[in-house]
Motif scaffolding. Structure first.
Motif, PDB file in Angstrom:
ATOM      1  N   GLU A 137       0.343  -1.378  -0.278  1.00 38.10           N
ATOM      2  CA  GLU A 137      -0.411   0.021  -0.087  1.00 38.10           C
ATOM      3  C   GLU A 137       0.794   1.212   0.083  1.00 38.10           C
ATOM      4  O   GLU A 137       0.646   2.708  -0.598  1.00 38.10           O
ATOM      5  CB  GLU A 137      -1.114   0.123   1.004  1.00 38.10           C
ATOM      6  CG  GLU A 137      -1.734   1.067   1.055  1.00 38.10           C
ATOM      7  CD  GLU A 137      -2.694   0.883   1.955  1.00 38.10           C
ATOM      8  OE1 GLU A 137      -4.147   1.269   1.845  1.00 38.10           O
ATOM      9  OE2 GLU A 137      -3.434  -0.021   3.363  1.00 38.10           O
TER      10      GLU A 137
ATOM     11  N   TYR B 124       3.976   1.961  -1.734  1.00 39.27           N
ATOM     12  CA  TYR B 124       4.474   1.645  -2.881  1.00 39.27           C
ATOM     13  C   TYR B 124       3.254   2.229  -4.009  1.00 39.27           C
ATOM     14  O   TYR B 124       3.160   2.738  -3.848  1.00 39.27           O
ATOM     15  CB  TYR B 124       4.524  -0.294  -3.676  1.00 39.27           C
ATOM     16  CG  TYR B 124       5.508  -0.779  -3.243  1.00 39.27           C
ATOM     17  CD1 TYR B 124       7.408   0.534  -2.611  1.00 39.27           C
ATOM     18  CD2 TYR B 124       6.364  -1.681  -2.016  1.00 39.27           C
ATOM     19  CE1 TYR B 124       8.226  -0.282  -1.933  1.00 39.27           C
ATOM     20  CE2 TYR B 124       7.457  -2.200  -1.595  1.00 39.27           C
ATOM     21  CZ  TYR B 124       8.272  -1.241  -1.427  1.00 39.27           C
ATOM     22  OH  TYR B 124       9.411  -1.891  -0.628  1.00 39.27           O
ATOM     23  N   TYR B 125       2.066   1.846  -2.934  1.00 43.16           N
ATOM     24  CA  TYR B 125       0.466   2.352  -4.184  1.00 43.16           C
ATOM     25  C   TYR B 125       0.542   3.716  -4.105  1.00 43.16           C
ATOM     26  O   TYR B 125       0.921   4.014  -5.307  1.00 43.16           O
ATOM     27  CB  TYR B 125       0.236   1.407  -3.827  1.00 43.16           C
ATOM     28  CG  TYR B 125      -1.148   2.091  -4.893  1.00 43.16           C
ATOM     29  CD1 TYR B 125      -1.520   0.895  -5.837  1.00 43.16           C
ATOM     30  CD2 TYR B 125      -2.556   2.754  -4.403  1.00 43.16           C
ATOM     31  CE1 TYR B 125      -3.041   1.412  -6.659  1.00 43.16           C
ATOM     32  CE2 TYR B 125      -3.695   2.963  -4.877  1.00 43.16           C
ATOM     33  CZ  TYR B 125      -3.949   2.563  -5.994  1.00 43.16           C
ATOM     34  OH  TYR B 125      -5.827   3.299  -6.777  1.00 43.16           O
ATOM     35  N   ARG B 126       1.228   4.204  -2.672  1.00 39.61           N
ATOM     36  CA  ARG B 126       0.804   5.261  -2.827  1.00 39.61           C
ATOM     37  C   ARG B 126       1.689   6.263  -3.227  1.00 39.61           C
ATOM     38  O   ARG B 126       1.547   8.093  -3.403  1.00 39.61           O
ATOM     39  CB  ARG B 126       0.669   5.384  -0.975  1.00 39.61           C
ATOM     40  CG  ARG B 126      -0.616   5.487  -0.287  1.00 39.61           C
ATOM     41  CD  ARG B 126      -0.912   5.845   0.721  1.00 39.61           C
ATOM     42  NE  ARG B 126       0.288   5.532   1.435  1.00 39.61           N
ATOM     43  CZ  ARG B 126       0.124   4.687   2.982  1.00 39.61           C
ATOM     44  NH1 ARG B 126      -0.637   4.077   2.695  1.00 39.61           N
ATOM     45  NH2 ARG B 126       0.991   4.549   3.326  1.00 39.61           N
TER      46      ARG B 126
ATOM     47  N   PHE C  84       2.333   2.278  -9.848  1.00 41.58           N
ATOM     48  CA  PHE C  84       1.728   1.388 -10.401  1.00 41.58           C
ATOM     49  C   PHE C  84       0.456   1.983 -10.914  1.00 41.58           C
ATOM     50  O   PHE C  84      -0.555   2.658 -10.596  1.00 41.58           O
ATOM     51  CB  PHE C  84       0.546   0.041  -9.454  1.00 41.58           C
ATOM     52  CG  PHE C  84       2.234  -0.176  -8.989  1.00 41.58           C
ATOM     53  CD1 PHE C  84       3.143  -0.991  -8.441  1.00 41.58           C
ATOM     54  CD2 PHE C  84       1.427  -0.582  -7.106  1.00 41.58           C
ATOM     55  CE1 PHE C  84       3.523  -2.238  -8.071  1.00 41.58           C
ATOM     56  CE2 PHE C  84       2.344  -0.888  -5.530  1.00 41.58           C
ATOM     57  CZ  PHE C  84       3.339  -1.549  -6.454  1.00 41.58           C
TER      58      PHE C  84
ATOM     59  N   GLY D  97      -2.243  -0.503 -11.803  1.00 42.13           N
ATOM     60  CA  GLY D  97      -2.434  -0.207  -9.988  1.00 42.13           C
ATOM     61  C   GLY D  97      -3.983  -0.747 -10.023  1.00 42.13           C
ATOM     62  O   GLY D  97      -4.142  -1.185  -8.727  1.00 42.13           O
TER      63      GLY D  97
ATOM     64  N   VAL E 269      -3.064  -4.007  -7.911  1.00 42.28           N
ATOM     65  CA  VAL E 269      -2.874  -4.002  -6.945  1.00 42.28           C
ATOM     66  C   VAL E 269      -3.333  -3.531  -5.415  1.00 42.28           C
ATOM     67  O   VAL E 269      -3.636  -4.147  -4.271  1.00 42.28           O
ATOM     68  CB  VAL E 269      -1.009  -2.924  -6.700  1.00 42.28           C
ATOM     69  CG1 VAL E 269      -0.567  -2.466  -5.128  1.00 42.28           C
ATOM     70  CG2 VAL E 269      -0.452  -3.220  -7.621  1.00 42.28           C
ATOM     71  N   LEU E 270      -4.820  -2.617  -6.203  1.00 42.68           N
ATOM     72  CA  LEU E 270      -5.166  -1.973  -5.358  1.00 42.68           C
ATOM     73  C   LEU E 270      -6.460  -3.654  -4.736  1.00 42.68           C
ATOM     74  O   LEU E 270      -7.055  -3.322  -3.713  1.00 42.68           O
ATOM     75  CB  LEU E 270      -6.032  -0.411  -5.902  1.00 42.68           C
ATOM     76  CG  LEU E 270      -7.804  -0.344  -4.952  1.00 42.68           C
ATOM     77  CD1 LEU E 270      -7.539  -0.010  -4.194  1.00 42.68           C
ATOM     78  CD2 LEU E 270      -7.708   0.465  -6.106  1.00 42.68           C
TER      79      LEU E 270
END
Length: 313
Positions: A255, A257-259, A263, A269, A272-273
């Motif tokens: 999470e 890395y996502y922020r 991605f 994206g 991953v979400l």
């Protein structure tokens, strides 16, 4: 017996550069379903979901090529068509592969409706890629001719984008669970589901299949979510010299890395979400990996495994 939701990417079923002939589709789906049958043969209860970006785009392009006096079909109807199209390919291939491996398997394909909100911001900012790949000049011409919104695809070249509202509720989830409990391999939420609003009116959009698959997995109480695509897993700085593949990562780390924006929204994206939402809600595990190595992804020998707890170095 554990319940697993396996999400097949539409681009993995029809790879970039393929012509899309029936023979190509049967062969690619056969490769995927052989892996799925191996997973089911281990005693797992399986639900298969699938994307439809190339296929639904193909239908819309076919509609536009009709003579002017012929009616164009809406996007929600095109999604429904791909549920039957790909559901048939997947279910038939599963039963044929199971027979060749002497494994008992029975399938059920469910036309699945998914509720979305008409107030979703995606209607002002379309982001879901569908259809063929075009050069910049071709994309500009099509945008002027049909009023399509065209964007550069993360895989290269340009494609049409359409609204992709967040899935809120899956109407047929109870039927999916019942059939799974009865031992069926169920094919559901095709193309992310047929979008309908709160009043059951059809909506012209294409829901992201990974987010819809995650919602289905949470709703039916699945133990694992496996997302299969055309790359070997999740990477930081994808395509850059400092690219780093992630083999195992905690949901907290992923999470973060996502922020940080690792991605892209039109590519990794949503996958991953979807994995984050599933692991957060269930404390189960999620995996993202290559369609061609689905069984290894299931066994944790390939792809990226997302786990609920932190990983100690």
């Amino acid at each position: 017996m554990e319940t697993i939701v396996i999400a097949l990417g539409g681009n993995a079923i029809l790879r970039k550069g393929a012509k899309g002939t029936p023979e190509e589709q049967w062969e690619t789906v056969r490769q995927a379903t052989r892996e799925i049958v191996r997973i089911a043969g281990n005693g797992a209860r399986v639900v298969v979901t699938h994307g439809n970006g190339p296929q639904v785009g193909y239908l819309i392009e076919a509609f536009e090529s009709l003579p002017p006096e012929k009616p164009r079909q809406s996007l929600d109807l095109a999604v429904a068509m791909t549920q039957g199209w790909l559901g048939y390919l997947i279910a038939h291939s599963i039963e044929r592969e199971a027979r060749s491996l002497k494994i008992e398997a029975k399938t059920a394909v469910i036309a699945t409706r998914v509720m979305v909100s008409r107030r979703d911001p995606s209607f002002q900012n379309p982001s879901k890629y569908i259809g063929s790949y075009y050069t910049k000049e071709e994309a500009k011409r099509l945008a002027e001719k049909y009023g399509w919104v065209m964007k550069r695809d993360p895989r290269g070249m340009y494609r049409r984008v359409v609204p992709s509202p967040k899935p809120l509720m899956i109407h047929e989830a109870d039927r999916v669970k019942k059939l799974v409990d009865e031992g069926y391999i169920v094919i559901a939420v095709g193309g992310g589901g047929i979008p309908v609003d709160e009043d059951m009116n059809p909506v012209e959009a294409v829901i992201d299949k990974d987010l819809a698959s995650s919602l289905l997995a949470r709703t039916i109480g699945a133990d694992k979510l496996i997302i299969l695509t055309d790359v070997k897993g999740v990477a930081l700085n994808y395509g850059e010299p400092n690219m780093k593949w992630l083999s195992k990562v905690s949901v907290d780390e992923l999470e973060e890395y996502y922020r940080e924006g690792h991605f892209p929204p039109g590519s990794m994206g949503p996958k991953v979400l979807a994995a984050i939402e599933f692991v957060r809600a269930t404390r189960g595990t999620a995996s993202i990996g290559s369609l061609s190595e689905a069984y290894k992804v299931y066994k944790g020998e390939s792809g990226t495994l997302i786990v609920p707890q932190s990983i100690k170095n």
